[in-house]
Motif scaffolding. Structure first.
Motif, PDB file in Angstrom:
ATOM      1  N   ARG A 253      -0.935  -7.668  46.024  1.00  0.00           N
ATOM      2  CA  ARG A 253      -1.312  -7.009  44.672  1.00  0.00           C
ATOM      3  C   ARG A 253      -1.024  -7.888  43.449  1.00  0.00           C
ATOM      4  O   ARG A 253      -2.203  -7.545  43.007  1.00  0.00           O
ATOM      5  N   PHE A 254      -0.782  -8.988  43.643  1.00  0.00           N
ATOM      6  CA  PHE A 254      -0.281 -10.207  42.601  1.00  0.00           C
ATOM      7  C   PHE A 254      -1.357 -11.247  42.835  1.00  0.00           C
ATOM      8  O   PHE A 254      -1.556 -12.031  41.691  1.00  0.00           O
ATOM      9  N   GLY A 255      -1.707 -11.251  43.879  1.00  0.00           N
ATOM     10  CA  GLY A 255      -2.554 -12.429  43.804  1.00  0.00           C
ATOM     11  C   GLY A 255      -4.181 -12.582  43.331  1.00  0.00           C
ATOM     12  O   GLY A 255      -5.264 -11.788  43.095  1.00  0.00           O
ATOM     13  N   ALA A 261      -9.425 -11.317  49.030  1.00  0.00           N
ATOM     14  CA  ALA A 261      -9.800 -11.211  49.919  1.00  0.00           C
ATOM     15  C   ALA A 261     -10.138 -11.766  51.620  1.00  0.00           C
ATOM     16  O   ALA A 261      -9.744 -10.906  52.775  1.00  0.00           O
ATOM     17  N   ALA A 262      -8.948 -12.510  51.762  1.00  0.00           N
ATOM     18  CA  ALA A 262      -8.469 -13.404  52.986  1.00  0.00           C
ATOM     19  C   ALA A 262      -7.436 -12.037  53.525  1.00  0.00           C
ATOM     20  O   ALA A 262      -7.393 -12.081  54.476  1.00  0.00           O
TER      21      ALA A 262
END
Length: 396
Positions: A253-255, A261-262
């Protein structure tokens, strides 16, 4: 109309499954004699008098609205402070005479003949079945014009009932849906009168209105078929993929956008591989069939295994069990109620006899497979412990 073969003959066999089921309504005329023994007025009276039918399992409906249960029941409390609603016959009669329709939900769990018929239909159509009983006495429509979120097979038991069918206004609506079907406009597409013995099939979403024909007493059963949609199939697919790391990782969520996308890409790849399997639906159907417990029944008084007596009668209670012969290994596998059992190939004839769901004595099963009664008793005991079979009766 109790076993799968009877339902198949009544509904048209393979053509019903491939051309009618989930597609369009169909009427199957019959005779009153065909439903004798399934549910009589005396049977219904006994159920109402002896069962604690808490609302909404027992309910009345009038003009599309539920009748408050306080108008035909009274709360009763025993010395252990357990409260239930007791039906008041005179008040019940008054509501029904005034136009209300009576409904008893899941009557198949209270009345064995209907339970047997429901199990037979389940074996034929391959999905769990729940049966409700409906009774009405006037031309007023108890439920108004409405649609159901599941397919139904209607069996007219007594009297006659008028069905006005309006078709669907939304293809395949569901209980959990994003949009509600619009109410139908204009005259009904079909105006039918069912008499005792007639059968009507309605796919989910078909709007209909029902009333007693010519204001005389009418009783019918609806066999509701549990719906399996693409959403349920995808849920099953996800369960099969839980061994994959991509489905066990936390959602980032916080990436960063590339990380998110990956992550989604890995999920998409895992689903794509599974959905590309041409046997996916067959695998899903086998899983549904072999994990369903059906109508498990205790085998009292035999709590320590089935006794090795030829006259003891048993039956398989898992309605969609599957049998696989492993000829190269000399074994046969029975999959039912969420368990798989491997037996020697000699047990195959006996297991095939059990797959019909009909009661069979240990003696007859032993003769079928050229086994000793004690061996058959041991085998059936294993199935009883696995909740796939039960003792149904013994000779006096």
């Amino acid at each position: 109309m109790l076993d799968a073969a009877s339902w198949a003959a009544r509904l048209g066999g393979e053509s019903f499954l491939t051309q009618t089921l989930h597609r369009s309504y169909a009427v199957f005329p019959g005779k009153a004699a065909a439903v004798v023994g399934l549910l009589s007025w005396d049977d219904l009276n006994a159920i109402l008098a002896t069962q604690r039918l808490e609302p909404p399992r027992l309910r009345l409906s009038l003009d599309g609205e539920a009748v408050p249960h306080s108008r035909y029941t009274v709360p009763m409390t025993n010395r252990r402070a357990v409260t239930w609603h007791r039906t008041l016959p005179a008040d019940l009669h008054a509501q029904l005479a005034g136009g209300a329709s009576l409904v008893v939900d899941s009557i198949d769990t209270m009345h064995p003949p209907i339970g047997s018929a429901a199990e037979g239909l389940e074996r034929f159509v391959g999905t769990p079945v729940q049966v409700n009983a409906y009774a009405s006495w006037t031309e007023r429509e108890g439920f108004g014009t409405h649609w159901d979120d599941h397919d139904v097979v209607v069996v007219q038991m007594h009297g006659s009932k008028r069905w006005k069918l309006y078709g669907s206004t939304r293809t395949a609506p569901t209980f959990r849906d994003l949009e509600a079907p619009e109410e139908p406009q204009g005259e009904p597409l079909a105006d039918l009168v069912l008499t005792a013995g007639d059968v009507l099939y309605l796919p989910r979403g078909c709007w209909h209105a029902v009333s007693a024909d010519q204001g005389t007493e009418s009783l019918h059963l609806t066999f509701g078929l549990v719906t399996h949609t693409g959403a349920e199939l995808l849920s099953w697919v996800v369960d099969q993929l839980r061994s994959r790391l991509a489905l066990r990782l936390d959602v980032p969520r916080f990436g960063s956008p590339p990380e998110q996308a990956a992550f989604v890409g890995e999920l998409r790849e895992a689903l794509a591989v599974e959905l590309a399997d041409p046997d996916l639906v067959c695998r899903w159907a086998e899983s549904m069939d072999t994990t369903h417990f059906g109508r498990a029944v205790p085998s009292l008084p035999y709590v320590n295994g089935v006794p090795a007596r030829a006259e003891v009668s048993v039956r398989l209670t898992a309605p969609r069990a599957r049998l696989t012969e492993n000829r190269s290994e000399g074994t046969v596998t029975l999959a039912a109620a969420g368990t798989e059992w491997d037996f020697t190939q000699q047990a195959t004839p006996m297991l095939r006899a059990l797959l019909t769901g009909q009661p069979a004595t240990l003696g007859s099963l032993a003769a079928t497979a050229d086994l000793e009664v004690k061996d058959v008793a041991s085998l059936v005991s294993v199935l009883v412990e696995g909740q796939a079979a039960s003792v149904v009766r013994t000779a006096l």
